[in-house]
Motif scaffolding. Structure first.
Motif, PDB file in Angstrom:
ATOM      1  N   PRO A  97      -6.246  -0.442  -1.120  1.00 43.89           N
ATOM      2  CA  PRO A  97      -7.079  -0.375   0.093  1.00 43.89           C
ATOM      3  C   PRO A  97      -6.256  -0.182   1.359  1.00 43.89           C
ATOM      4  O   PRO A  97      -5.249  -0.863   1.576  1.00 43.89           O
ATOM      5  CB  PRO A  97      -7.781  -1.737   0.097  1.00 43.89           C
ATOM      6  N   LYS A  98      -6.725   0.723   2.200  1.00 42.88           N
ATOM      7  CA  LYS A  98      -6.066   1.016   3.467  1.00 42.88           C
ATOM      8  C   LYS A  98      -5.999  -0.228   4.363  1.00 42.88           C
ATOM      9  O   LYS A  98      -5.069  -0.427   5.139  1.00 42.88           O
ATOM     10  CB  LYS A  98      -6.844   2.130   4.182  1.00 42.88           C
ATOM     11  N   GLY A  99      -7.009  -1.114   4.230  1.00 43.09           N
ATOM     12  CA  GLY A  99      -7.100  -2.279   5.105  1.00 43.09           C
ATOM     13  C   GLY A  99      -5.970  -3.284   4.941  1.00 43.09           C
ATOM     14  O   GLY A  99      -5.806  -4.185   5.780  1.00 43.09           O
ATOM     15  N   LEU A 100      -5.164  -3.156   3.886  1.00 46.91           N
ATOM     16  CA  LEU A 100      -4.037  -4.068   3.704  1.00 46.91           C
ATOM     17  C   LEU A 100      -3.013  -3.949   4.831  1.00 46.91           C
ATOM     18  O   LEU A 100      -2.207  -4.854   5.043  1.00 46.91           O
ATOM     19  CB  LEU A 100      -3.360  -3.795   2.356  1.00 46.91           C
ATOM     20  N   THR A 101      -3.045  -2.831   5.554  1.00 48.79           N
ATOM     21  CA  THR A 101      -2.104  -2.665   6.664  1.00 48.79           C
ATOM     22  C   THR A 101      -2.341  -3.700   7.759  1.00 48.79           C
ATOM     23  O   THR A 101      -1.435  -4.027   8.517  1.00 48.79           O
ATOM     24  CB  THR A 101      -2.222  -1.252   7.272  1.00 48.79           C
ATOM     25  N   SER A 102      -3.567  -4.240   7.840  1.00 48.97           N
ATOM     26  CA  SER A 102      -3.857  -5.256   8.854  1.00 48.97           C
ATOM     27  C   SER A 102      -3.097  -6.552   8.587  1.00 48.97           C
ATOM     28  O   SER A 102      -2.843  -7.329   9.521  1.00 48.97           O
ATOM     29  CB  SER A 102      -5.362  -5.543   8.893  1.00 48.97           C
ATOM     30  N   ARG A 106       1.310  -8.439  10.538  1.00 48.61           N
ATOM     31  CA  ARG A 106       1.527  -9.836  10.916  1.00 48.61           C
ATOM     32  C   ARG A 106       2.724 -10.458  10.208  1.00 48.61           C
ATOM     33  O   ARG A 106       3.117 -11.577  10.524  1.00 48.61           O
ATOM     34  CB  ARG A 106       0.284 -10.675  10.589  1.00 48.61           C
ATOM     35  N   LEU A 107       3.293  -9.756   9.238  1.00 50.58           N
ATOM     36  CA  LEU A 107       4.399 -10.317   8.468  1.00 50.58           C
ATOM     37  C   LEU A 107       5.703 -10.224   9.248  1.00 50.58           C
ATOM     38  O   LEU A 107       5.986  -9.205   9.896  1.00 50.58           O
ATOM     39  CB  LEU A 107       4.540  -9.582   7.135  1.00 50.58           C
ATOM     40  N   PRO A 108       6.527 -11.277   9.174  1.00 50.64           N
ATOM     41  CA  PRO A 108       7.780 -11.277   9.948  1.00 50.64           C
ATOM     42  C   PRO A 108       8.898 -10.511   9.250  1.00 50.64           C
ATOM     43  O   PRO A 108       9.055 -10.583   8.033  1.00 50.64           O
ATOM     44  CB  PRO A 108       8.126 -12.770  10.019  1.00 50.64           C
ATOM     45  N   GLY A 109       9.711  -9.776  10.028  1.00 49.24           N
ATOM     46  CA  GLY A 109      10.917  -9.142   9.509  1.00 49.24           C
ATOM     47  C   GLY A 109      10.663  -8.056   8.481  1.00 49.24           C
ATOM     48  O   GLY A 109       9.571  -7.518   8.357  1.00 49.24           O
ATOM     49  N   ARG A 110      11.758  -7.664   7.791  1.00 52.22           N
ATOM     50  CA  ARG A 110      11.730  -6.645   6.738  1.00 52.22           C
ATOM     51  C   ARG A 110      11.091  -5.343   7.218  1.00 52.22           C
ATOM     52  O   ARG A 110      10.147  -4.825   6.619  1.00 52.22           O
ATOM     53  CB  ARG A 110      11.003  -7.166   5.498  1.00 52.22           C
TER      54      ARG A 110
END
Length: 852
Positions: A97-102, A106-110
């Motif tokens: 799903p495209k919506g996983l980009t949301s 919010r994830l830190p780093g990498r």
């Protein structure tokens, strides 16, 4: 893919540098110092960097893509070329799903990993909410049509396993094995006659196929169901993913339904996944944990079974996301229909063959013994409500598996540790809840918990004080006089512990009541407290189990063990495993026990008396011993040093001689060696004496809580590696070819006869005198373990190697067990007793001849 770069690290002028090229170009176009890498990557915008075969690539720069993340959570790409693997990963991501980009933003780093994932997720055509895709790939098993096929099972087995048969057509590298053919025919006959059988089938027989094929035909031809139980989850997965797909290619087995079933704690809990995701979104988790949670979300959309064993996760993350019987709300959970665990249970009800493990099988048996045989699947727990056929693989481990499943353990220090964590967590929760609830009410709850804590700590101090008469490491059974005192103390502990369980449960409920007003904080506290609440309930269960054993019809041994320092552990274990086994699944007539080591020489018997005893079988229970397809006369050299001092516990003379022998032998042979110990202290002392003298050889020493998989992986990747291991390495370890050429056994694997459980079982199996119990139970148990240990060496027809047993008691005719042990060895194994220098000369000769 112009923004995806491939890199290679190298050294120039003692400086670490990296060469870079775009994926669509063949030659490197730039070379940089490592220090310049971050600046260069930032200038590219949303670029990412792949550095193949560099384990710490992601530590090189924030823009490095950790391919281990992709292999773990998406799929292990099969292509050797890095560019082809990247394309495989990209195709998987485009279907998510495209919506996983949301979540990604919010994830830190990498940065590099985020850029790579985001690039292809944005290309996805799946626009539905990603939440709708969770568990969407779970495989659902529908019950086969209940119309039985008329199949002559014995005739089918002959067609499958005979020379030039169907299995040979299916598998190009398959070799006809008479022992496999005989085993499958025996099992087929047992099914037709509806009786059980024990089979010893030597290593290399192919016993998995030998029992799966007749069981599969039995299920298809009768519409009955079967359960297959293995010792380890690794073998369980092998049966489902490797062996059963081959079986399903046989005639009439195309529609065979088979599933793997494990305990609830092996599966992903969707509710916990969502709860932790909210914490990730609020930026309240450490970087690596947050990324693991996101990786599990990707995996949860793709997994066919939700089995967390297929993932490499940190222990804390695994425990946070795994199912738990204490806080599972079952059908009340809004995610119940998509829950991997309950889907697996439903699949098991519809399957022909359920593959499980000993632990789950005997936990289920324990529930049935306690609860009766009602056909209530939910109440009984995990397995099928009824099945017709049972196969127990690695059956030599039945006694240990049953004991583990039906024992209860209490460690007061660990209870105190759990309490402290609960109290700290409840205090944090009350600090938050006082904004929503009456402070006086919270103070009363807190006072109630404090009072219970003080009383509980006093009770546990009393319990530990009673164990101070033990020396460090000593184990002692409770007597008829001291056991009632223990039970009285445990009842008091259980009473106070229930107060903590009640207060923490009430606190969780209050947090749930204010969830919408908590802005994530209450939810985070609730997740932490729920895990601790489950710990307390588990301790309550252990205490209840120990006290309940007094009213059990089966004799239990209650023992206390003094740990290092002032620690104490209390354990209750069943003595009469044979009586329990005889009551396990009593309505299942066809029970097949199979292993490479069930037979122990016994004058005047068929050699299966010991095996019948520990599985609770009647004296005339059918049994057969099959040979092996290996030629041990050509593949194995077996030596016992004749000039070693006699083994005695804590003997310095034996330790010095054994250490010197091991050092010399390893120096000659080098890598591909395994040294087996029965004592952790003996192993550590020996390693400390010789490790520094083994130049160019890596000694991998098992730590107490190490997984063998870690040491095995390190050993396999090195040609000059030696493993020092204890009991866990005596069985289930497969190191073919050059990975294992020399096996040294430090001493015969006797259990300590003064260990309370072993002592009680010796008395149980020898009611007339100790000698009877030693011959019927103690010696056969050691012989079975010994045969398992030396079975690590020869795993295929191409293998060859040397076994050296340092314990001369093996060939001492004055020992009461020596003749029995030697007569129990697999035919073809010839044991030579020689002086140490003669053995070393032979090792050098074999090495020079490249036989080793």
């Amino acid at each position: 893919m112009e923004d995806i770069l491939l890199g290679k690290v190298f050294r120039r002028d003692s400086r670490k540098r990296v060469s870079l090229r775009h994926m669509d170009q063949e030659k490197p176009f730039v070379s940089l110092d490592i220090e310049e890498l971050d600046g260069y990557m930032k200038g590219l915008g949303n670029g990412c960097l792949f550095i193949p075969d560099l384990a710490d690539a992601e530590k090189l720069t924030e823009y490095s893509v950790d391919e281990r993340f992709l292999k773990n959570f998406l799929a292990a790409a099969t292509a050797e070329d890095i560019q082809d693997r990247i394309r495989e990963y990209s195709e998987i991501l485009k279907k998510l799903p495209k919506g996983l980009t949301s979540i990604l933003v919010r994830l830190p780093g990498r940065e590099g990993l985020r850029n790579f994932l985001q690039k292809f997720l944005k290309m996805s055509k799946v626009v539905e909410p990603w939440e709708d895709s969770i568990s969407s790939s779970l495989e659902l098993v529908e019950r086969r049509e209940m119309k039985a096929q008329r199949i002559d099972i014995q005739k089918a087995i002959r067609l499958v396993f005979s020379e030039g048969g169907l299995l040979q057509d299916l598998l190009p590298e398959y070799e006809y094995r008479q022992e496999q053919f005989m085993a499958s025919l025996e099992i087929a006959e047992s099914i037709v006659n509806e009786n059980g059988i024990m089979i010893e089938a030597g290593t290399g027989t192919g016993k998995s196929m030998a029992y799966l094929a007749p069981i599969a035909y039995a299920c298809v031809s009768t519409t009955n169901q079967a359960v297959v139980a293995t010792r380890t989850r690794v073998l369980q997965d092998q049966l489902v993913k490797k062996d059963l797909p081959v079986i399903k290619q046989l005639p009439n087995l195309k529609d065979l339904r088979s599933v793997s079933l494990k305990g609830r704690e092996r599966y992903l809990c969707l509710r916990k996944l969502y709860e932790n995701l909210r914490i990730v979104s609020n930026g309240m988790l450490a970087r690596d944990t947050a990324w693991e949670i996101f990786g599990v979300i990707l995996w949860s959309i793709l997994t066919p079974d939700g089995d967390l064993d297929s993932l490499a996760l940190e222990d804390d993350t695994r425990m946070t996301l795994a199912g738990n019987r204490f806080d599972c709300t079952r059908r009340l959970c809004p995610l119940y229909d998509a829950c991997p665990y309950y889907v697996a249970r439903d699949n098991a009800r519809n399957a022909d063959i359920v593959v499980t493990n000993h632990s789950l099988l005997f936990s289920e048996a324990n529930l049935r013994i306690m609860d009766g045989e009602e056909e209530d699947f939910e109440a009984l727990g995990t397995l099928l409500p009824s099945f017709r056929y049972l196969v127990v693989d690695e059956a030599h481990e039945v006694e240990n598996s049953l004991t583990q499943a039906m024992s209860f353990t209490l460690d007061p220090a660990e209870v105190v540790s759990s309490l402290k964590k609960v109290i700290k967590s409840v205090r944090s929760c009350f600090g938050f809840l006082k904004r929503h609830f009456d402070e006086e009410f919270l103070r009363k709850l807190w006072a109630k918990m404090n009072t219970a804590t003080e009383e509980l700590e006093g009770i546990m101090r009393e319990l530990v004080e009673r164990g101070r008469t033990l020396s460090s490491g000593e184990k002692r059974a409770f007597t008829k006089e001291t056991l009632p005192e223990l039970v009285e103390i445990l009842f008091k502990m259980a009473d106070r512990l229930q107060i903590h369980i009640a207060v923490s449960g009430q606190t969780i409920q209050m947090l749930e009541d204010v969830r919408e007003q908590s802005e994530g904080k209450g939810e985070e506290l609730s997740i932490i407290l729920k895990a601790l609440h489950a710990e307390l309930r588990e301790w309550a269960r252990q205490i209840a189990g120990i006290t309940a054993m007094e009213s059990s019809k089966v004799v239990y041994i209650h023992k206390q063990e003094r740990l290092n320092g002032n620690g104490l552990k209390i354990t209750s274990s069943p003595v009469q495993n044979d009586r329990i086994m005889s009551s396990v699944f009593p309505n299942v007539k066809v029970k097949i026990f199979i292993s490479a080591t069930l037979w122990v020489y016994s004058k005047g018997s068929d050699g299966f008396n010991y095996a019948r005893r520990v599985i609770g079988a009647r004296e005339d229970y059918p049994a057969i011993r099959l040979g092996t397809s290996f030629d041990y006369t050509q593949q194995l050299k077996f030596f016992v040093p004749s000039d070693m001092p006699d083994y005695r516990p804590n003997s310095l003379s034996y330790l010095e001689s054994a250490s010197q022998f091991i050092e010399t032998a390893l120096s000659i042979v080098g890598g591909g060696s395994l040294v087996l110990f029965t004592s952790y202290d003996d192993m550590k002392t020996t390693a400390a004496r010789i490790e520094k003298n083994l130049e160019g050889i890596t000694v991998n020493i098992q730590e107490r809580n190490d997984s063998p998989a870690i040491l095995l992986a390190e050993h396999i990747n090195s040609k000059r590696s030696v493993i020092f291991g204890t009991r866990v390495f005596w069985e289930g370890i497969d190191l073919p070819g050059e990975q294992l050429k020399l096996l040294i056994v430090y001493k015969l694997p006797f259990e300590r006869p003064d260990e309370p459980l072993i002592e009680a079982r010796i008395k149980h199996y020898g009611p007339r005198n100790p000698s009877e119990g030693m011959n019927k139970y103690y010696y056969p148990k050691m012989i079975t373990a010994f045969r398992q240990g030396i079975g690590r060496l020869i795993r295929s027809k191409r293998d060859h190697g040397v076994v050296i047993v340092l314990d001369a008691r093996l060939v001492d005719p004055d020992r009461p067990y020596s003749k029995k042990l030697l007569a129990s060895m697999t035919p073809g194994i010839e044991i030579k007793s020689a002086r140490s220098n003669q053995i070393f000369t032979r090792l050098r000769s074999l090495k020079k001849e490249e036989w080793l």
